[in-house]
Design an enzyme around this catalytic site. Sequence first.
Site, PDB file in Angstrom:
ATOM      1  N   ASP A  91      -8.283  -2.902  -8.471  1.00 11.05           N
ATOM      2  CA  ASP A  91      -7.915  -1.665  -7.774  1.00 11.05           C
ATOM      3  C   ASP A  91      -8.202  -0.373  -8.234  1.00 11.05           C
ATOM      4  OD1 ASP A  91      -6.671   0.050  -5.942  1.00 11.05           O
ATOM      5  OD2 ASP A  91      -4.579  -1.390  -5.843  1.00 11.05           O
TER       6      ASP A  91
ATOM      7  N   CYS B  24       0.890  -1.098   0.004  1.00 13.62           N
ATOM      8  CA  CYS B  24      -0.034  -0.146  -0.068  1.00 13.62           C
ATOM      9  C   CYS B  24       0.760   1.241  -0.049  1.00 13.62           C
ATOM     10  CB  CYS B  24      -0.859  -0.128   1.386  1.00 13.62           C
ATOM     11  SG  CYS B  24      -1.961   1.042   1.713  1.00 13.62           S
TER      12      CYS B  24
ATOM     13  N   HIS C 147      -7.448  -3.614  -4.190  1.00 17.15           N
ATOM     14  CA  HIS C 147      -6.421  -3.197  -3.315  1.00 17.15           C
ATOM     15  C   HIS C 147      -6.249  -3.977  -2.358  1.00 17.15           C
ATOM     16  CE1 HIS C 147      -3.619   0.064  -2.317  1.00 17.15           C
ATOM     17  NE2 HIS C 147      -4.141   0.092  -1.388  1.00 17.15           N
TER      18      HIS C 147
END
Length: 219
Positions: A161, A114, A189
């Site tokens: 995502d 991330c 994601h």
Amino acid sequence: MTIELTAADGHTLSAHVAGPQDARRALVVVQEIFGVNRHMRRVCDAFAQQGYAVVCPALFDRTQRGVELGYGPEDVARGRDLRGAIDPGKTVLDILAAAAALPRGATRGIVGYCWGGTVAWHGATRTSAFAAAVGWYGGGIAAARDEPPRCPVQLHFGETDASIPLPDVAAIRAAQPGVEVFVYPGAGHGFGCEERGSYVAEDAALAQERTLAFLARHL
């Protein structure tokens, strides 16, 4: 175990440490926007079980110490606020401090998730501290795609995502043809985090297998 690090600008921050401290291969593991929480400690422990010495710096210590968030909407908003308050240049200092805390003589890599995926990219492009870098769903990589890596890099993205659309992934590939890029069909994601609704066990396992193989080749 938790230790204290000191960055080049004098900032002190905590870090989670795992693995054998006489290891020949070592990793800086970089957090998501949720802090060095239970999931990140599990990630560190998984690498430690593979024989890596691991240091995971608490990047949020720049604004607030001891942050460990969950994965609800309020946690996401809080994590984004905290990340937004931190100069990316400062996170580079923090990962360099973490790298310096790894065992002397070990070959060093960096793996991030991330926000940490973007920080891992910065570790590859803005420092010479690492022999390999891996980023999982780093949303800021596309914006920095023209920065040349100084070590081999492997990247992982989810096909669906919303924060990293496929045209961004294509732009990264075009800008950096030497970088290994994997896209996981149908994954979103955070597909590698077992505490998120977007978790996909099969994709997480495959991405980890590819990550470990890549690190084994370069560290």
